[in-house]
Design a protein around this motif. Structure first.
Motif, short mmCIF file in Angstrom:
data_model
loop_
_atom_site.label_atom_id
_atom_site.label_comp_id
_atom_site.label_asym_id
_atom_site.label_seq_id
_atom_site.Cartn_x
_atom_site.Cartn_y
_atom_site.Cartn_z
N TRP A 1 -27.83 -17.26 -10.50
CA TRP A 1 -28.91 -17.74 -11.36
C TRP A 1 -30.03 -16.71 -11.45
CZ3 TRP A 1 -33.62 -20.79 -9.90
CH2 TRP A 1 -34.25 -21.33 -11.02
N PHE A 2 -30.45 -16.17 -10.32
CA PHE A 2 -31.50 -15.15 -10.31
C PHE A 2 -31.07 -13.94 -11.13
CE2 PHE A 2 -33.05 -16.59 -5.84
CZ PHE A 2 -33.58 -17.73 -6.42
N VAL A 3 -29.83 -13.56 -10.93
CA VAL A 3 -29.36 -12.37 -11.65
C VAL A 3 -29.47 -12.58 -13.15
CG1 VAL A 3 -27.31 -11.03 -12.23
CG2 VAL A 3 -27.85 -11.49 -9.84
N MET A 4 -29.13 -13.78 -13.60
CA MET A 4 -29.21 -14.02 -15.04
C MET A 4 -30.65 -14.15 -15.49
SD MET A 4 -25.93 -16.35 -15.94
CE MET A 4 -26.21 -17.62 -14.75
N VAL B 1 -27.66 -2.92 2.43
CA VAL B 1 -27.91 -3.95 1.42
C VAL B 1 -29.40 -4.26 1.33
CG1 VAL B 1 -27.46 -6.35 0.81
CG2 VAL B 1 -25.61 -4.91 1.61
N SER B 2 -30.09 -4.26 2.48
CA SER B 2 -31.54 -4.50 2.43
C SER B 2 -32.23 -3.49 1.53
CB SER B 2 -32.14 -4.41 3.83
OG SER B 2 -31.57 -5.37 4.67
N GLU B 3 -31.84 -2.22 1.61
CA GLU B 3 -32.46 -1.21 0.75
C GLU B 3 -32.15 -1.49 -0.72
OE1 GLU B 3 -34.45 1.42 1.66
OE2 GLU B 3 -34.37 0.48 3.64
N ILE B 4 -30.85 -1.71 -0.99
CA ILE B 4 -30.43 -1.81 -2.38
C ILE B 4 -31.08 -3.01 -3.06
CG2 ILE B 4 -28.45 -2.19 -3.88
CD1 ILE B 4 -26.77 -0.59 -1.96
N VAL B 5 -31.10 -4.15 -2.35
CA VAL B 5 -31.60 -5.36 -2.99
C VAL B 5 -33.06 -5.19 -3.42
CG1 VAL B 5 -32.26 -7.75 -2.53
CG2 VAL B 5 -29.98 -6.97 -1.97
N THR B 6 -33.89 -4.61 -2.56
CA THR B 6 -35.29 -4.49 -3.00
C THR B 6 -35.47 -3.46 -4.10
OG1 THR B 6 -37.21 -3.26 -2.19
CG2 THR B 6 -35.58 -3.76 -0.60
N TRP C 1 -32.85 -11.93 1.31
CA TRP C 1 -32.42 -11.13 0.16
C TRP C 1 -32.50 -11.95 -1.12
CZ3 TRP C 1 -27.48 -9.54 3.23
CH2 TRP C 1 -27.80 -8.53 4.16
N LEU C 2 -32.06 -13.20 -1.01
CA LEU C 2 -32.14 -14.05 -2.20
C LEU C 2 -33.58 -14.19 -2.65
CD1 LEU C 2 -29.63 -16.96 -1.54
CD2 LEU C 2 -29.37 -14.97 -2.97
N ALA C 3 -34.47 -14.43 -1.68
CA ALA C 3 -35.87 -14.60 -2.03
C ALA C 3 -36.44 -13.32 -2.61
CB ALA C 3 -36.67 -15.02 -0.80
N THR C 4 -35.90 -12.18 -2.21
CA THR C 4 -36.36 -10.92 -2.80
C THR C 4 -35.97 -10.84 -4.26
OG1 THR C 4 -36.02 -9.87 -0.66
CG2 THR C 4 -36.29 -8.42 -2.54
N MET C 5 -34.79 -11.33 -4.58
CA MET C 5 -34.34 -11.26 -5.96
C MET C 5 -35.13 -12.20 -6.86
SD MET C 5 -30.30 -11.03 -5.15
CE MET C 5 -29.73 -11.40 -6.77
N TYR C 6 -35.61 -13.29 -6.27
CA TYR C 6 -36.35 -14.28 -7.04
C TYR C 6 -37.58 -13.64 -7.67
CZ TYR C 6 -39.19 -18.47 -7.78
OH TYR C 6 -39.98 -19.45 -8.32
N LYS C 7 -37.71 -13.80 -8.97
CA LYS C 7 -38.82 -13.22 -9.74
C LYS C 7 -38.86 -11.69 -9.67
CE LYS C 7 -41.90 -17.07 -10.25
NZ LYS C 7 -43.23 -17.63 -10.00
N SER D 1 -31.82 -5.08 -11.83
CA SER D 1 -30.99 -4.19 -12.62
C SER D 1 -29.60 -4.16 -12.03
CB SER D 1 -31.63 -2.80 -12.63
OG SER D 1 -30.66 -1.83 -12.39
N LEU D 2 -28.60 -4.35 -12.89
CA LEU D 2 -27.24 -4.45 -12.37
C LEU D 2 -26.52 -3.12 -12.38
CD1 LEU D 2 -26.01 -7.89 -13.70
CD2 LEU D 2 -26.71 -7.26 -11.40
#
Ligand code: HEA
Ligand code: HEA
Ligand code: CUA
Ligand SMILES: [Cu+2]
Lengths: 220, 330, 526
Positions: free
Chosen positions: B56-59, C261-266, C329-335, C339-340
């Motif tokens: 969901w976040f990714v999208m 993964v910690s580096e990449i995610v942020t 990590w999830l919380a980092t992605m939030y907001k 970039s994929l």
């Protein structure tokens, strides 16, 4: 890499160029050595655990077998090693005060003590070889037939003292190298951390023996 | 090796491709399954709890143009951190206690029970029935037990580690040399269930199979009688042929003159064998007997010393039968 | 200084590599060796899978099969995944990220590479001197009685241990003593925290392995009777010793993966990492707990129920710090601004697969459930999910992430993404079915099996071909970039750590033109 200055009396500090300050280099090498000593202790730790397990499993065997070790020789060697620890300390002390002679003499005494230790160990081993008091398949001693797994004790004995012996030999090599460097006049009050580090290693060799001696020779 | 083929075709009944568990054959096994499915469904839940927000976040927060900045730089939330540090404890405590109770069931042996002895050996199982005074052994051997009765297996190994594994009962226990371990079960279904060796033990580890045959009491008694009588009514040579299969001589010795792991039985009797010491001996009755019981005493030149000792596993009658069997291949 | 000198073209010639004490070159030498052994052991895995297409002899006999899975396991563990990320990427990046000119003991660093190489040669030479067939766990008394090159392989593992100890020691001292001015502990990138925790485990656990293996060698040669029951020994003691090392070793494998993964995610969310301290401390927590759970490999070995209980409790505790990382990590992605790019794809793959691997670890830690699942394909699937789906995904992610820094070239995004997808699909096909057959009772290390398992084995084998192709594609994509890749810029991902912000496109020999100083955290994206 290192830029050793040979201006006779004042030994400058040979700073490796990825360090910024001398203290940093000294601290780094000391920390490195302490960590290395920790790994050494863990290495012997495995043997101490096997010792504990088998002592627990076969106490009678340990009691019967340890009579075949010569307590007097063991005690003598303990004293020799304790003495050598003292001389190493004195060597470092000498370096701090810039007394080159004192360093050389004390290092020499330490090396001599190590050699004495090994000579005594040689006679102890020789005696055991003669009596067939050997580990595993090679155990052929006819007197110590009961308890029937006595060879385990000698397996552990040879492993522990053997590994320790190897450390003594390595220690001798390190000490000789330090002797040579002192002889070349590389250390002085500003720079003597190799001596300190080598000394730490030698203390470890000593301490391990202090544990081995009662465990192997003085069981009751 | 027909017996092996047959064995491999043995079924562990499973309901469908996706249903994980083999048919439960004891009440313990059914209880086990409830825990297993609990883990499966909650585990799936946890997995979705992570992967769904991730997708969901990714999208939702996908970077659409190159200079897009993050919507927030917030990097800490006390409540959230506490939640995901401590909530898992509760879940894990449930898993632990449930699993521990089951574990005690597996290893708390009932008092009133029928005792069987299990001996593991490369690469077959021997089961001794002290009450009935019979024993069965061999690759793929059928182990009969009565239904609805407590059975205790007291197990030990002749050589290396093995493990006695009964998937339909959800139990397994390593079998060690120089020590006894136990396992027990109470089957509540009649049928045949596979037994595996689950601890790696060498070349034929995957063939170290057996079959547990659960029978009603009457049938079981008949089965025991059958085994007792079978051996008596056989001629020595027939008994030898049977032992040749069940004691797995067949894995190493042929009867047609080709060499497998050990020498072939063809033409063996009466020949001259050379020991590793260089000594030459005649292969007669007493030599064969000694070699079967303690092969290491008379090691034969040119072969690996891998033949297991059969000391204590073969009766005098059986040894004689084996000798007659070997003798018959001139 | 002109900006086109870098650590590669600063010196040339064979000796400039063989005798280098530049951490970057050493890291690169490790990388090449590790990848080579990965491909070798990967081919072994494909041979195993091919053999398992049918229950009968497909392409080899039982003996050869047993040797192959032993070599596959031993090479993958001791030569590939344990040195893996720390020795290659860690060596390369650690001083750069700390703002140091090199590791604390550059010569020891080179020495440990040669020790590694020597160990590797020993291990591989066992292929010719009678391959070993004990499984990578070397359980006694099988390992003391079987013939073949057991002593050789065990000596190899022993030697490799020292390489690991020296590398670990180097990293710890470097982290303590060589941080740039202003780089406090909490301004260190999380990659460093992960590598640091790994190094701690490595120097504490490896000596125990060394002594265990030494005992095993001596047991085999003189029969001291420590492990062999015939001589009065206790075979289970070996398992205790072995797992006392080898369980911490599995966290030696995963912590660096999590660190990457910690580096990449942020970076790929362009957002400050969520819960920096929690992630940092969870690495340490994992390192500490990892020493207390080894008995979960031995629930059915005949140890007492009480011991089993204690190990089960402790095992569950490890799940908590692992979970903390994933949630953060999830919380980092939030907001964030996600970039994929390829590295992020590998990282997402990591989260996806490692979660499955970790949760099935909980199954195995549950006492009664493990009684059924122990030594079945369920365990095989579990550890491939964490090791390949976890560590290896992260390793590939890290390679793609730092490739521009290491080589100065950009790889092809299209092929990068395609290979990630291929690996994820192939991987699930190969190993998910193994959970199913494992729970149905298919034991591991089985050369043949009951007919009913054939369909699962066949799916798994087909999956492994796809997986292999995926890895080959990924490696090919990286290598092709060397030739045809576009030149990279200094900081293509807009990262905020020193290795991107303060170096040239490719770092110079001594990393920095002048000593960098640090005055803010590692993830401040302006
Ligand atoms: C990279 C390597 C790695 C990692 C990280 C792990 C991680 C874990 N492993 Fe694994 N394991 C191996 C490699 C690894 N393992 C190997 C190689 C073997 C077999 C060796 C052999 O026999 O050959 C093995 C075997 C093995 C066994 C023995 C099985 C048997 O032989 O019977 C057990 C039993 O407890 C176990 C448990 C766990 C647990 C609980 C974790 C935990 O650390 C997992 C923690 C992670 C999570 C749980 C997921 C993320 C967390 C959350 C999303 C939070 C919420 C979740 C919950 C609250 C549950 N493992
Ligand atoms: C880091 C550790 C690691 C890694 C990466 C892998 C990777 C793989 N493993 Fe391995 N495995 C172990 C560690 C690892 N394994 C361990 C420790 C054991 C236990 C051993 C024991 O029991 O003692 C084990 C056991 C094991 C078994 C169980 C054997 C048994 O119990 O009988 C199987 C079976 O499927 C298997 C399969 C695979 C596959 C398909 C891969 C794939 O991921 C491999 C993919 C890589 C490649 C394929 C290489 C690239 C390909 C080429 C260069 C050739 C070109 C090919 C094509 C184009 C198709 N592994
Ligand atoms: Cu017996 Cu495996
Ligand atoms: Cu573990």
């Amino acid at each position: 890499m290192s830029t050793t200055s040979q201006t006779d009396s004042k030994r400058l500090f040979p700073l490796h160029d990825h360090f910024q300050r001398p203290e940093q280099q000294v601290d780094a090498s000391k920390l490195g050595m302490w960590l290395f000593l920790a790994t050494e202790i863990l290495l012997f730790g495995g043997l101490f655990v096997s010792y504990a397990v088998y002592h627990q499993l076969h106490p009678e065997l340990f009691k019967a077998a340890h009579h075949f070790l010569d307590v007097r020789l063991g005690a003598f060697n303990t004293v020799v090693l304790l003495f050598s620890s003292l001389t190493v300390v004195l060597a470092i002390h000498g370096a701090q005060q810039g007394k080159r002679e004192m360093v050389l003499w004390n290092l020499f005494l330490t090396i001599a003590a190590a050699a004495t230790f090994l000579v005594v160990k040689y006679f102890e081993y020789k005696h055991k070889f003669h009596m067939g008091l050997l580990p595993g398949y090679y155990f052929t001693n006819g007197i110590l037939i009961s308890p029937d797994e006595s060879h385990i004790f000698f397996g552990i004995y040879f492993l522990m003292t053997g590994l320790h012996g190897i450390h003594v030999v390595i220690g001798m090599i390190v000490l000789s190298w330090l002797f040579y460097r002192t002889y070349r006049n590389e250390f002085g009050p500003q720079y003597y951390s190799p001596l300190e580090i080598g000394g730490l290693y030698w203390h470890l060799v000593d301490i391990i023996w202090i544990f081995l001696f009662p465990l192997l020779y003085l069981i009751r | 090796m027909d017996s092996l083929k047959e064995l491999l075709a043995m079924k562990l009944p499973v309901l469908s491709f996706w249903s994980s568990m083999p048919e439960a054959a004891s009440s313990y096994a059914s209880e086990f399954d409830s825990l297993y499915y609990f883990l499966l469904w909650t585990g799936l839940g946890l997995f979705l709890l992570i992967v769904v927000p991730m997708c969901w976040f990714v999208m939702k927060y996908h970077r659409r143009d190159e200079h897009q900045k993050a919507l927030s730089q917030r990097d800490y939330n006390y409540k959230l951190e506490v939640a995901w540090t401590f909530l898992p404890f509760i879940y894990l405590a449930v898993c632990f206690f449930w699993g521990f109770i089951g574990f005690l069931d597996v290893y708390t042996v009932p008092v009133n029970a029928k005792n069987l002895r299990v001996i593991g050996q490369k690469w077959n199982w021997t089961i001794q029935y002290p009450d009935e005074e019979i024993s069965v052994s061999g690759q793929g051997v059928v182990v009969g037990v009565p239904v609805d009765e407590n059975i205790i297996f007291t197990m030990s190994s002749q050589d290396v580690l093995h493990s006695f594994f009964l998937p339909n009962f959800r139990i397994k226990q390593d079998v060690l040399p120089g020590r006894y371990t136990t396992l027990w079960l109470k089957a509540d279904k009649v049928g045949e269930f596979p037994i595996f060796c689950a601890e790696y033990c060498g070349d034929n580890h995957s063939n170290m199979l057996a079959k547990l045959k659960v029978m009603p009491r009457v049938e079981y008694d008949a089965w025991v009688d059958g085994i007792k009588n079978a051996d008596i009514s056989l001629s020595p040579k027939e008994l030898g042929a049977k032992l040749y299969q069940t004691k797995v001589c067949v894995t190493c010795h042929t009867t047609d003159g080709t060499t497998k792991i050990g020498p072939s039985f063809k033409g063996l009797y009466g020949s001259i064998a050379e020991l590793t010491s260089g000594k030459k001996v005649k292969v007669d009755d007493s030599f064969i007997k000694e070699h079967i019981l303690t092969p290491s005493k008379t090691p034969i030149k040119g072969y690996p010393q891998v033949m297991p000792p059969f000391q204590g596993q073969l009766s005098e009658v059986e040894i004689n039968a084996l000798i007659e069997f070997i003798k018959s291949f001139k | 200084m002109s900006s086109n000198t870098n650590y590669i073209n600063a010196k040339t010639g064979f000796a400039s590599w063989a005798l280098t004490i530049d951490h970057k070159r050493i890291g690169l030498m490790y990388l090449v060796s590790i990848m080579t052994f990965f491909l070798v052991a990967g081919v072994f895995a494909l041979l195993l899978r091919t053999e398992l297409l049918t229950p009968a002899n497909t392409i080899m006999d039982a003996k050869r099969y047993n040797q192959l899975f032993t070599l596959h396991g031993a090479i993958m563990v001791f030569l590939v995944i344990i040195p893996g990320i720390p020795a290659s990427l860690g060596n390369f990046m650690l001083p750069l990220m700390l703002g140091a000119k090199d590791v604390a003991f550059p010569r020891i660093n080179l020495l440990s590479y040669y020790i590694y190489l020597f160990g590797a040669i020993l291990a591989l030479s066992s292929l010719w001197v009678g391959a070993i067939d004990t499984g990578w766990t070397f359980y006694t008394p099988y390992s003391t009685t079987t013939d073949g090159g057991v002593v050789l392989m065990v000596t190899a593992a022993f030697v490799l241990g020292f390489s690991g100890i020296f590398t670990g020691l180097n990293f710890i001292v470097t982290t303590h003593k060589l941080r740039a001015p202003g780089m406090t502990w909490f301004r260190m990138p999380l990659f460093i925290w992960g590598i640091y925790a790994t190094a701690v485990i490595q120097i504490m656990a490896t000596p125990v392995l060394a002594i265990t293996l030494l005992l095993l060698i001596i047991e085999r040669t003189v029969g001291i009777g420590i492990f062999d029951p015939v001589l009065g020994g206790d075979p289970v003691l070996f398992q205790h010793f072995f797992w006392f090392y080898s369980h911490p070793a599995v966290y030696i494998m995963i912590l660096p993966g999590m660190a990457v993964v910690s580096e990449i995610v942020t970076v790929f969310s362009q957002k400050r990492i969520f819960g920096y301290k929690q992630i940092a401390f969870s690495s340490i927590a994992i390192a500490v707990l990892s020493f207390l759970v080894w008995g979960h490999h031995m629930f059915v070995s005949g140890q007492s129920e009480l011991v089993g209980m204690i190990f089960s409790v402790l095992t569950f505790l490890v799940a908590i710090p692992s979970g903390i990382k994933i949630f953060n990590w999830l919380a980092t992605m939030y907001k964030g601004s996600i970039s994929l790019k390829t590295p992020m794809l590998w990282a997402l793959g990591f989260i996806f697969l490692f979660t499955i691997g970790g949760i099935t670890g909980i199954f195995l830690g549950t006492l009664s459930v493990d009684v059924h699942l122990h030594d079945t394909y369920f365990v095989v699937a579990h550890f491939h999910y964490v090791m390949v789906g976890g560590t290896f995904m992260a390793f590939m992610g890290g390679l793609f992430y730092w490739w521009p820094k290491i080589t100065g070239k950009m790889y092809s995004e299209f092929w990068g993404a395609a290979s990630t997808l291929m690996v994820v699909i192939g991987f699930n096909l190969t190993f998910f079915v193994q959970f199913i057959m494992g729970s149905q009772g298919m034991p591991r290390r089985y050369y043949s099996y009951l007919d009913q398992f054939q369909i699962y084995h066949q799916i798994s084998t087909v999956g492994s071909y796809i997986l292999g192709l995926g890895f080959v594609m990924a490696i090919w994509t990286l290598l092709r970039a060397l030739k045809t890749g576009k030149p990279a810029t200094k900081n293509p991902w807009h990262a905020a750590t020193l290795e991107w912000t303060h170096t040239e496109v490719m770092p110079i020999e001594h990393n920095f033109h002048e000593q960098p100083t640090v005055n803010e955290g590692p993830y401040e994206y302006h």
